[in-house]
Each structure stands twice: as structure tokens, then as C-alpha cells.
Design a protein around this motif. Structure first.
Motif, PDB file in Angstrom:
ATOM      1  N   ALA A 161       0.871  -1.178   0.000  1.00 36.11           N
ATOM      2  CA  ALA A 161       0.000   0.000   0.000  1.00 36.11           C
ATOM      3  C   ALA A 161       0.905   1.225   0.000  1.00 36.11           C
ATOM      4  N   LEU A 162       0.944   1.915  -1.131  1.00 38.06           N
ATOM      5  CA  LEU A 162       1.885   3.003  -1.340  1.00 38.06           C
ATOM      6  C   LEU A 162       1.121   4.314  -1.481  1.00 38.06           C
ATOM      7  N   GLN A 163       1.233   5.182  -0.484  1.00 36.26           N
ATOM      8  CA  GLN A 163       0.605   6.502  -0.570  1.00 36.26           C
ATOM      9  C   GLN A 163       1.580   7.455  -1.249  1.00 36.26           C
ATOM     10  N   PHE A 164       1.068   8.285  -2.145  1.00 34.54           N
ATOM     11  CA  PHE A 164       1.958   9.174  -2.883  1.00 34.54           C
ATOM     12  C   PHE A 164       1.195  10.411  -3.346  1.00 34.54           C
ATOM     13  N   TYR A 165       1.961  11.413  -3.792  1.00 33.27           N
ATOM     14  CA  TYR A 165       1.391  12.667  -4.259  1.00 33.27           C
ATOM     15  C   TYR A 165       1.761  12.884  -5.727  1.00 33.27           C
ATOM     16  N   PRO A 166       0.914  12.450  -6.650  1.00 34.77           N
ATOM     17  CA  PRO A 166       1.230  12.680  -8.067  1.00 34.77           C
ATOM     18  C   PRO A 166       1.071  14.155  -8.419  1.00 34.77           C
ATOM     19  N   GLN A 167       1.935  14.631  -9.280  1.00 40.35           N
ATOM     20  CA  GLN A 167       1.838  16.025  -9.705  1.00 40.35           C
ATOM     21  C   GLN A 167       0.675  16.237 -10.663  1.00 40.35           C
ATOM     22  N   ASP A 168       0.427  15.224 -11.495  1.00 32.49           N
ATOM     23  CA  ASP A 168      -0.623  15.353 -12.507  1.00 32.49           C
ATOM     24  C   ASP A 168      -1.037  13.960 -12.982  1.00 32.49           C
ATOM     25  N   GLY A 169      -1.938  13.941 -13.950  1.00 30.14           N
ATOM     26  CA  GLY A 169      -2.430  12.671 -14.470  1.00 30.14           C
ATOM     27  C   GLY A 169      -1.355  11.843 -15.139  1.00 30.14           C
ATOM     28  N   ASP A 170      -0.382  12.493 -15.759  1.00 28.88           N
ATOM     29  CA  ASP A 170       0.702  11.753 -16.412  1.00 28.88           C
ATOM     30  C   ASP A 170       1.521  10.967 -15.393  1.00 28.88           C
ATOM     31  N   GLN A 171       1.837  11.599 -14.268  1.00 30.43           N
ATOM     32  CA  GLN A 171       2.579  10.888 -13.229  1.00 30.43           C
ATOM     33  C   GLN A 171       1.741   9.750 -12.649  1.00 30.43           C
ATOM     34  N   LEU A 172       0.475   9.991 -12.474  1.00 28.68           N
ATOM     35  CA  LEU A 172      -0.418   8.957 -11.954  1.00 28.68           C
ATOM     36  C   LEU A 172      -0.404   7.739 -12.865  1.00 28.68           C
ATOM     37  N   GLN A 173      -0.493   7.989 -14.158  1.00 26.75           N
ATOM     38  CA  GLN A 173      -0.479   6.886 -15.126  1.00 26.75           C
ATOM     39  C   GLN A 173       0.877   6.189 -15.158  1.00 26.75           C
ATOM     40  N   LEU A 174       1.952   6.976 -15.089  1.00 25.65           N
ATOM     41  CA  LEU A 174       3.294   6.409 -15.133  1.00 25.65           C
ATOM     42  C   LEU A 174       3.545   5.487 -13.945  1.00 25.65           C
ATOM     43  N   LEU A 175       3.167   5.912 -12.771  1.00 23.81           N
ATOM     44  CA  LEU A 175       3.362   5.095 -11.571  1.00 23.81           C
ATOM     45  C   LEU A 175       2.530   3.817 -11.641  1.00 23.81           C
TER      46      LEU A 175
END
Length: 237
Positions: A161-175
């Protein structure tokens, strides 16, 4: 306000530079930071769905000063923490946390043996892999190295379970895509999705072959969000 225009920590310096001695000290003295870190660690631990009354060995990726590790301790588990910042780990040692600590860059792949951990958590760390401060640091390669090594060191059927703060949708998709490419099942859970302040992103991942009993955790909602969803769901009858 001036503070709102500041760039993200990930854009200011590499994590081993940003999390210096003065930054690490904030995790000792700021009750707000301590409360937020503790609450997110408790939520991540809940998402692992560990067996009740059974001691597990857990990994804390980006363990920092050991605040999230203490949540694991209080739940009766053993833990190992790794972090790229020596100053954060020094604070963890000064606090005499019970977990074993490892100074390591997760983007180089985790240095643990196969199937070592029953589960893993990470609080506010993995988004750092999306940034590059040197030409040889390719975010896609570092993300894949991290997720492949995380998959390897989890027992089959173990969760992360990895909590994180994506900068935008691109980072969300990349992760998310990097985790799936490494072999994980699972996906994204967004707590309080309609709140700009309370919204929290979690990747909830399953290591191993598809498991019919695996189910994604339900996202947490504010009371008014829950009422709105219930009204929308009842409107089609």
C-alpha cells in the motif's frame, strides 16, 4: 499567497538533499506533520489486510524518521525501513525505533531477498522516482527497477500500500503502469476524492498470480460525499 506559488519539494532538490538535517527535524517537532504521517501509515496498514493476531515482517519504503514504522510496531509487527536520506535515518536512530534501518536509493532496486516480506507500505515517497536531477537518472527505468524489486521481495499473495502525491495525471499513469508492468495486480484507491485538501492517493498492489479473493479497499468518503453517492445510486431505480 506566496506559499501557494512555491514549487513542489520534488522540484527543489533530490530527496537526499531536500531531506537534510533541518527538514528531518520537522518530523520531530511538528505535531501536524507527525499526525498526518501517522494517519496515512495507519490507513496504509489497514489496506494490507494482514491476518489478525499474527506478527508479520513488513517493509517501509522511504521510512524517513520512523514515524510510519512506529505504527507498524504498535500493531504488533516487525519492520525494516529504507530511505535515501541519511539525516532522516539519523533522526530515526535517535528516536530508537525498533525497526532495522537501511540507507538505500529505492530507484536502484530494493536490496532484499526474494519473498522476505509479508507486506509493504510507503508514505509520500514513490512520487520522487518520477523526477530526474541527472541525465543518467531515467524515471521510467528507476520506477521499473523499484517495482520489480518490490514484487520480488514480497511473498506471493503479499500486498503493498503506497501513498503518494502525483503532480498530474501523467505521473499517476506512469506510476500505475510501472507497477502493472512489474507484474503486480491491484490498482488505485483515492480517499476523499472530491476534497482538494484531504484527497489521498494509494496504489494497492498484490504480488503473485491473480487471486479471486483479492478485493480493492473501499475509498474513504466524507459524509456529504457518501450521501451524494447514495442519492445517485438510488436515482436509477
Amino acid at each position: 499567497m506566496a506559499s501557494s506559488s512555491k514549487c513542489r519539494p520534488e522540484e527543489q532538490a533530490p530527496p537526499d538533499v531536500f531531506y537534510n538535517e533541518s527538514e528531518a527535524a520537522k518530523y520531530l517537532h511538528s505535531s501536524r506533520m507527525i499526525d498526518i504521517q501517522t494517519q496515512m501509515a495507519e490507513r496504509a496498514l489497514e489496506m494490507l489486510c494482514l491476518p489478525e493476531d499474527e506478527e508479520c515482517l513488513l517493509l517501509d519504503v522511504g521510512c524517513g524518521t520512523g514515524l510510519s514504522g512506529e505504527v507498524l510496531e504498535e500493531a504488533g509487527h516487525q519492520w525494516v525501513g529504507c530511505d535515501i536520506s541519511r539525516d532522516m535515518l539519523n533522526v530515526a536512530q535517535s528516536r530508537e525505533v525498533e525497526g532495522d534501518l537501511c540507507h538505500h536509493d529505492m530507484g536502484c532496486g530494493l536490496p532484499f531477498r526474494q519473498g522476505m516480506f509479508d507486506g509493504a507500505i510507503s508514505i509520500s515517497a514513490v512520487q520522487w522516482l518520477c523526477y530526474s536531477d541527472r541525465a543518467e537518472c531515467n524515471p521510467r527505468q528507476r520506477l521499473l527497477a523499484f517495482f520489480q524489486s518490490l514484487y520480488k521481495c514480497l511473498r506471493r499473495g503479499g500486498r503493498a500500500a503506497l501513498q503518494f502525491y502525483p503532480q498530474d495525471g501523467d505521473q499517476l499513469q506512469l506510476l500505475t503502469a510501472s507497477a502493472m508492468r512489474a507484474g503486480f495486480g491491484g490498482g488505485l484507491v483515492v480517499d476523499f476524492p472530491h476534497s482538494s485538501k484531504a484527497k489521498k492517493f494509494f496504489l494497492v498492489l498484490l504480488a503473485g498470480p491473480p487471486d479471486p479473493s483479492f478485493s480493492m479497499p473501499q475509498a474513504r468518503l466524507h459524509q456529504h460525499e457518501r450521501a451524494a453517492e447514495a442519492a445517485a445510486g438510488g436515482g436509477g431505480g
